[in-house]
Write an enzyme that holds these catalytic residues in place. Structure first.
Site, PDB file in Angstrom:
ATOM      1  N   HIS A   1      82.873 -60.933  16.083  1.00  0.00           N
ATOM      2  CA  HIS A   1      82.311 -62.064  16.298  1.00  0.00           C
ATOM      3  C   HIS A   1      82.367 -63.138  15.029  1.00  0.00           C
ATOM      4  O   HIS A   1      82.641 -62.726  13.866  1.00  0.00           O
ATOM      5  CB  HIS A   1      80.712 -61.982  16.237  1.00  0.00           C
ATOM      6  CG  HIS A   1      80.182 -61.028  17.392  1.00  0.00           C
ATOM      7  ND1 HIS A   1      81.035 -60.951  18.499  1.00  0.00           N
ATOM      8  CD2 HIS A   1      78.800 -60.710  17.809  1.00  0.00           C
ATOM      9  CE1 HIS A   1      80.451 -60.257  19.531  1.00  0.00           C
ATOM     10  NE2 HIS A   1      79.071 -60.170  19.153  1.00  0.00           N
TER      11      HIS A   1
ATOM     12  N   CYS B   1      73.793 -57.534  16.561  1.00  0.00           N
ATOM     13  CA  CYS B   1      75.218 -57.749  15.945  1.00  0.00           C
ATOM     14  C   CYS B   1      75.263 -59.048  15.138  1.00  0.00           C
ATOM     15  O   CYS B   1      75.480 -58.969  14.038  1.00  0.00           O
ATOM     16  CB  CYS B   1      75.990 -57.492  16.717  1.00  0.00           C
ATOM     17  SG  CYS B   1      76.161 -58.217  18.520  1.00  0.00           S
TER      18      CYS B   1
END
EC number: 1.2.1.11
Length: 345
Positions: A247, A133
């Site tokens: 994130h 990711c």
């Protein structure tokens, strides 16, 4: 237009659930949905387009029995290792969201906006790997900058949400927040992470490596080089933070020697790149944050500034919802690009 029988392995997990939402949002050409999970999930259902669909048990024969065309795997590397071959043998293309196949030289590792041409290599093994990711959102910002000036080195520090550890990570943060507000932190359970995550940051994600980096950090190094087909220097420091979703990354890019960075050109290159959006107005407190990116399919970039010492260095901040951009959305975009390329043959 052809429609496909689509299996989702790990249908009841955080990424599996998001895959159904993303496919619905993208109006994916589905003939039949085949939700797959372990035997303990039998009796549960998933929702797709307002319909309840029973979860089936993942077995060696389920792909053939359901005539699966596309199989998304997001149930852990050991599951992909064991069962992906059965999906391939049944004639399906496997899009794997685990780390198991990423560095296999015969398996393409793909971010469609960055290296769509690599999808054509799927026929070697029947498998396309979805990157880590943190790597996905980083290369989405690196690609236009590499095209602009040529990247020599990348230094990145990540601020990774607890959803990177799945449902158990999110549940642990919420429970610890409740314990904190009830003045019970001394007795709070620590299971998903090595240390308490609420009111804390943990500068370790995944296991230590002999070189002093972690496995997560080395994933970012090796995967970025493979995706971008370039042996640029990369150093990463990955940190877990008490944020539920999305994130963040603080990135420093060193361009080739002799480059004199034009910040406006950098902003323009990023703003023009597919699925990247620039939010960069520091004076008015406008920049990417997790609350901006959560539940979106966009990578947001801001805090763009030229280094005050070296003319070939730029710094910026990068945020994306890693359950979507960093997992489910990238997987669906791979599948849609695969369909497009297959239709052209």
């Amino acid at each position: 237009m052809r429609r496909f029988n689509v299996a989702v392995v790990g249908a009841t997990g955080a990424v599996g659930e998001e895959l159904f939402r993303v496919m619905e949002a993208y109006d994916f050409p589905i003939n039949k949905i085949v939700p797959l999970a372990s035997a303990r999930s039998l009796g549960s259902t998933i929702e797709y387009k307002n319909k309840e669909i029973n979860v089936l048990e993942l077995t060696e024969t389920c792909f053939e029995e359901n005539e699966v065309d596309i199989a998304f795997f997001s149930a852990g590397g050991s599951i992909s290792e064991k069962f992906a071959k059965y999906a391939v043998e049944a004639g399906a293309v496997v899009i794997d969201n685990t780390s198991h196949f990423r560095m296999d030289e015969n398996v393409p590792l793909v971010v469609p906006e960055v290296n769509p041409q690599d999808i054509a290599l799927w026929k070697e093994t029947g498998i396309i790997a979805n990157p880590n990711c943190s790597t996905i959102q980083m290369v989405l910002s690196l690609k236009p900058l590499d095209e602009l000036y040529g990247i020599k080195r990348v230094d990145v520090s990540t601020y990774q949400a607890v959803s990177g550890a799945g449902k158990k990570g999110m549940e642990e943060l919420i429970k610890q927040m409740q314990d904190m507000l009830s003045f019970k932190l001394d007795d709070t359970k620590i299971e998903a992470f090595a240390h308490r995550i609420v009111n804390n940051v943990i500068p370790q994600i995944d296991v230590a490596q002999p070189n002093g980096f972690t496995k997560e950090e080395m994933k970012m190094v090796k995967e970025t080089q493979k995706i971008m087909h370039k042996s640029m220097q990369i150093a990463a420091t990955c940190v877990r933070v008490p944020v539920l979703r999305s994130h963040s990354e603080s990135i420093t890019v060193t361009f080739e020697d002799g480059v004199d960075v034009d910040v406006n050109a950098v902003r323009e290159a990023l703003a023009k790149f597919e699925n990247v959006e620039v939010i960069d107005d520091l004076e008015n407190n406008a920049y990417p944050m997790p609350i901006v990116s959560t539940d979106t399919d966009t990578t947001f970039v801001g805090r763009i500034r030229k280094d005050i010492y070296s003319s070939n260095v730029v710094h910026y901040f990068n945020v994306a919802d890693q359950v979507r951009v960093g997992a489910a959305t990238n997987s669906v975009r791979i599948a849609l690009k695969w369909i497009e390329m297959e239709n052209e043959i």
